[in-house]
Design a protein around this motif. Structure first.
Motif, PDB file in Angstrom:
ATOM      1  N   ASN A   1     -17.785  -4.720   2.536  1.00 49.02           N
ATOM      2  CA  ASN A   1     -19.118  -4.734   1.970  1.00 49.02           C
ATOM      3  C   ASN A   1     -19.141  -5.559   0.864  1.00 49.02           C
ATOM      4  O   ASN A   1     -18.306  -6.486   0.731  1.00 49.02           O
ATOM      5  CB  ASN A   1     -18.753  -3.661   0.439  1.00 49.02           C
ATOM      6  CG  ASN A   1     -18.810  -2.489   0.889  1.00 49.02           C
ATOM      7  OD1 ASN A   1     -19.421  -1.674   1.415  1.00 49.02           O
ATOM      8  ND2 ASN A   1     -17.217  -1.353   0.446  1.00 49.02           N
TER       9      ASN A   1
ATOM     10  N   TYR B   1      -6.841   2.479   4.885  1.00 52.81           N
ATOM     11  CA  TYR B   1      -5.577   1.691   3.770  1.00 52.81           C
ATOM     12  C   TYR B   1      -6.628   0.995   3.019  1.00 52.81           C
ATOM     13  O   TYR B   1      -6.303   0.575   2.491  1.00 52.81           O
ATOM     14  CB  TYR B   1      -4.449   0.977   4.809  1.00 52.81           C
ATOM     15  CG  TYR B   1      -4.136   1.684   6.433  1.00 52.81           C
ATOM     16  CD1 TYR B   1      -3.228   2.226   5.628  1.00 52.81           C
ATOM     17  CD2 TYR B   1      -3.724   0.858   7.301  1.00 52.81           C
ATOM     18  CE1 TYR B   1      -2.529   3.052   6.357  1.00 52.81           C
ATOM     19  CE2 TYR B   1      -3.104   1.486   8.368  1.00 52.81           C
ATOM     20  CZ  TYR B   1      -1.695   2.777   8.057  1.00 52.81           C
ATOM     21  OH  TYR B   1      -1.235   3.297   8.134  1.00 52.81           O
ATOM     22  N   GLY B   2      -7.941   0.693   3.170  1.00 55.10           N
ATOM     23  CA  GLY B   2      -8.119  -0.128   2.142  1.00 55.10           C
ATOM     24  C   GLY B   2      -8.251  -1.424   2.917  1.00 55.10           C
ATOM     25  O   GLY B   2      -8.132  -2.761   2.184  1.00 55.10           O
ATOM     26  N   SER B   3      -7.997  -1.753   4.210  1.00 56.03           N
ATOM     27  CA  SER B   3      -7.520  -3.281   4.607  1.00 56.03           C
ATOM     28  C   SER B   3      -8.552  -4.036   4.954  1.00 56.03           C
ATOM     29  O   SER B   3     -10.172  -3.405   5.158  1.00 56.03           O
ATOM     30  CB  SER B   3      -6.465  -3.163   6.148  1.00 56.03           C
ATOM     31  OG  SER B   3      -7.590  -2.090   6.870  1.00 56.03           O
ATOM     32  N   GLN B   4      -8.524  -5.290   4.379  1.00 58.21           N
ATOM     33  CA  GLN B   4      -9.152  -6.375   4.886  1.00 58.21           C
ATOM     34  C   GLN B   4      -9.211  -7.062   6.016  1.00 58.21           C
ATOM     35  O   GLN B   4      -8.024  -7.761   6.147  1.00 58.21           O
ATOM     36  CB  GLN B   4      -9.673  -7.345   3.949  1.00 58.21           C
ATOM     37  CG  GLN B   4     -10.722  -8.398   4.006  1.00 58.21           C
ATOM     38  CD  GLN B   4     -10.964  -9.025   2.668  1.00 58.21           C
ATOM     39  OE1 GLN B   4     -10.416  -9.913   2.384  1.00 58.21           O
ATOM     40  NE2 GLN B   4     -11.192  -8.509   1.420  1.00 58.21           N
TER      41      GLN B   4
ATOM     42  N   PRO C   1      -9.849   0.009   7.745  1.00 59.66           N
ATOM     43  CA  PRO C   1     -10.335   0.004   6.482  1.00 59.66           C
ATOM     44  C   PRO C   1     -10.913   1.029   5.920  1.00 59.66           C
ATOM     45  O   PRO C   1     -10.696   0.906   4.494  1.00 59.66           O
ATOM     46  CB  PRO C   1     -11.835  -1.016   7.376  1.00 59.66           C
ATOM     47  CG  PRO C   1     -10.829  -1.339   8.788  1.00 59.66           C
ATOM     48  CD  PRO C   1     -10.504  -0.747   9.034  1.00 59.66           C
ATOM     49  N   MET C   2     -10.245   2.350   6.459  1.00 56.89           N
ATOM     50  CA  MET C   2     -11.429   3.397   5.693  1.00 56.89           C
ATOM     51  C   MET C   2      -9.391   4.044   5.540  1.00 56.89           C
ATOM     52  O   MET C   2      -9.799   4.413   4.550  1.00 56.89           O
ATOM     53  CB  MET C   2     -12.260   4.327   6.583  1.00 56.89           C
ATOM     54  CG  MET C   2     -13.719   3.695   6.735  1.00 56.89           C
ATOM     55  SD  MET C   2     -14.839   3.833   5.401  1.00 56.89           S
ATOM     56  CE  MET C   2     -14.313   5.312   4.811  1.00 56.89           C
TER      57      MET C   2
ATOM     58  N   ASN D   1       0.923  -1.015   0.110  1.00 58.22           N
ATOM     59  CA  ASN D   1       0.120   0.223  -0.034  1.00 58.22           C
ATOM     60  C   ASN D   1       0.710   1.336   0.080  1.00 58.22           C
ATOM     61  O   ASN D   1       2.085   1.056   0.966  1.00 58.22           O
ATOM     62  CB  ASN D   1      -0.841   0.017   1.198  1.00 58.22           C
ATOM     63  CG  ASN D   1      -2.154   1.098   1.215  1.00 58.22           C
ATOM     64  OD1 ASN D   1      -1.323   1.996   1.186  1.00 58.22           O
ATOM     65  ND2 ASN D   1      -3.070   0.920   1.493  1.00 58.22           N
TER      66      ASN D   1
END
Length: 405
Positions: free
Chosen positions: A335, A302-305, A299-300, A143
């Motif tokens: 999502n 880094y877009g981490s899952q 999650p918001m 990232n």
């Protein structure tokens, strides 16, 4: 840990709640040290910015870990947790000369990552041993926010500025005892890491009184089922062999240092939250929980899952949900995620919540930060109480009432 243990802890301590499994932290530490067992001198500096609870610091200290700190406050926390100054390594970025001097005065090893501060510090304190952070210009990390060794990074002194760096050291007569690099997190390609290591080895040849080489960390951990991770064992075999060979070339047994954060504590962490509402819209089923990105921002940000499990109904039929928080703006954890059927009141467990989760939490929307619990020897120990309204008011100074005429 078992799902039933987590449900019990949520019932006992309330939600939202952070839980850390001590056994997992211990096993990760042993895995790393075992991978580099062929290195004569190995030192692990836990990057405490990942999770700085004093109880976690004490747990790692008992295992033999030292500390990597990035602020004077982290240094003070480490001292409070029982670490001696020589067990703490200070690796800041962009801090003032005054802060570096304050840390150095405590007897802590300092690491300087820019030429300006290096020259100022060396001029004023030529006898104080210093480590230098090199930017190898190697892209690593999955990232852009966590890749810190590339050419556009703010971190470190460019390897191309090495002649200037050497000139400063010669002019100030300062003592350089270590060379450091950190390429970033989520490293998968070991060959890229080894390539960066060669750059560090070459830079080290310019300094004759080194005591250690610090290779940073950034080892990737799995975030979902069947996810890939850094092969620590392979890295251990290859880097150990090359490091030992370099020590022979250098004519001295140096200490090999790593500064893992995420690798040690990420998989040990669980974030527990209660479902407030299940909301069906024309296209989506939302599971709204009693938390938000104020408690878990990754999650918001880094877009981490994070793998999410309904531990109240682990064997239920799977449905698709979007898991969202209660912050009054876009606040999405997942999502269209397959999760066992969710009902209001169920407890959801977020995996890999040990690193950069609580440590990045805030009081946004004036919400309290959650409690933290350490699962040790089959029992939950409260290591941070949930905040209260008094905590929100602490340090606030109300405006004096001015009488009107």
């Amino acid at each position: 840990m078992q799902a039933k243990d987590l449900v019990q802890l949520a019932e006992q301590f309330g939600s939202p709640l952070y839980v850390y499994d001590a056994a997992k932290i211990q096993s990760q530490y042993k895995r790393l040290t075992s991978a580099f067992s062929k290195v004569e001198k190995l030192r692990i500096n836990y990057a405490m910015k990942a999770l700085s609870n004093v109880a976690i610091l004490q747990l790692l200290r008992e295992m033999g870990s030292c500390i990597d700190a990035v602020s004077i406050q982290e240094v003070q926390l480490a001292l409070h947790a029982g670490y001696s100054p020589d067990q703490i390594f200070f690796t800041p970025n962009g801090v003032s000369l005054e802060e570096i001097e304050e840390v150095s005065a405590l007897g802590v090893q300092i690491n300087i990552d820019n030429l300006s501060i290096l020259e100022q510090f060396g001029t004023k304190h030529p006898s104080v041993p210093v480590c230098i952070r090199i930017n190898p210009h190697v892209m690593a990390g999955g990232n852009a926010n966590i890749s810190v060794g590339h050419i556009d990074s703010k971190f470190g002194i460019s390897v191309h500025q090495l002649p200037h760096l050497v000139r400063i050291v010669e002019n100030t007569k300062m003592k350089i005892v270590g060379i450091h690099m950190h390429t970033g997190s989520d490293i998968l390609d070991i060959e890229v890491f080894l390539y960066a290591a060669e750059i560090l080895f070459d830079a080290a040849k310019n300094f004759k009184d080194l005591e250690f080489l610090d290779f940073g960390s950034g080892f990737k951990v799995p975030y979902k089922k069947d996810d890939v991770e850094t092969d620590i064992e392979e890295l251990g075999r290859k880097l150990s062999k090359r490091f030992n060979a370099f020590c022979k070339e250098y004519g001295k047994d140096l200490t090999l240092i790593f500064e893992p954060g995420k690798f040690l504590v990420s998989e040990a962490g669980y974030f527990l939250a209660k479902v407030n509402v299940v909301k069906q819209t024309t296209s989506t089923v939302f599971a709204g929980i009693d938390s938000g990105f104020n408690h878990l921002i990754r999650p918001m940000f880094y877009g981490s899952q994070h793998y999410i499990e309904n531990i109240s109904n682990p064997k239920g039929k799977e449905r698709f949900y979007s898991v969202v928080g209660y912050i009054c703006e876009t606040d999405t954890f997942a999502n269209n995620r397959r999760i066992s059927e969710i009902n209001e009141g169920d407890i959801l467990s977020f995996r890999n919540a040990g690193a950069y989760c609580f440590s990045m939490s805030s009081n946004y929307n004036s919400r309290y930060k959650p409690a933290e619990v350490l699962w040790l020897n089959g029992e939950g120990h409260l290591i941070r109480a949930q905040e209260t309204f008094e905590d929100l008011l602490k340090n606030q100074i109300p405006l004096p009432i001015i009488a009107t005429v």
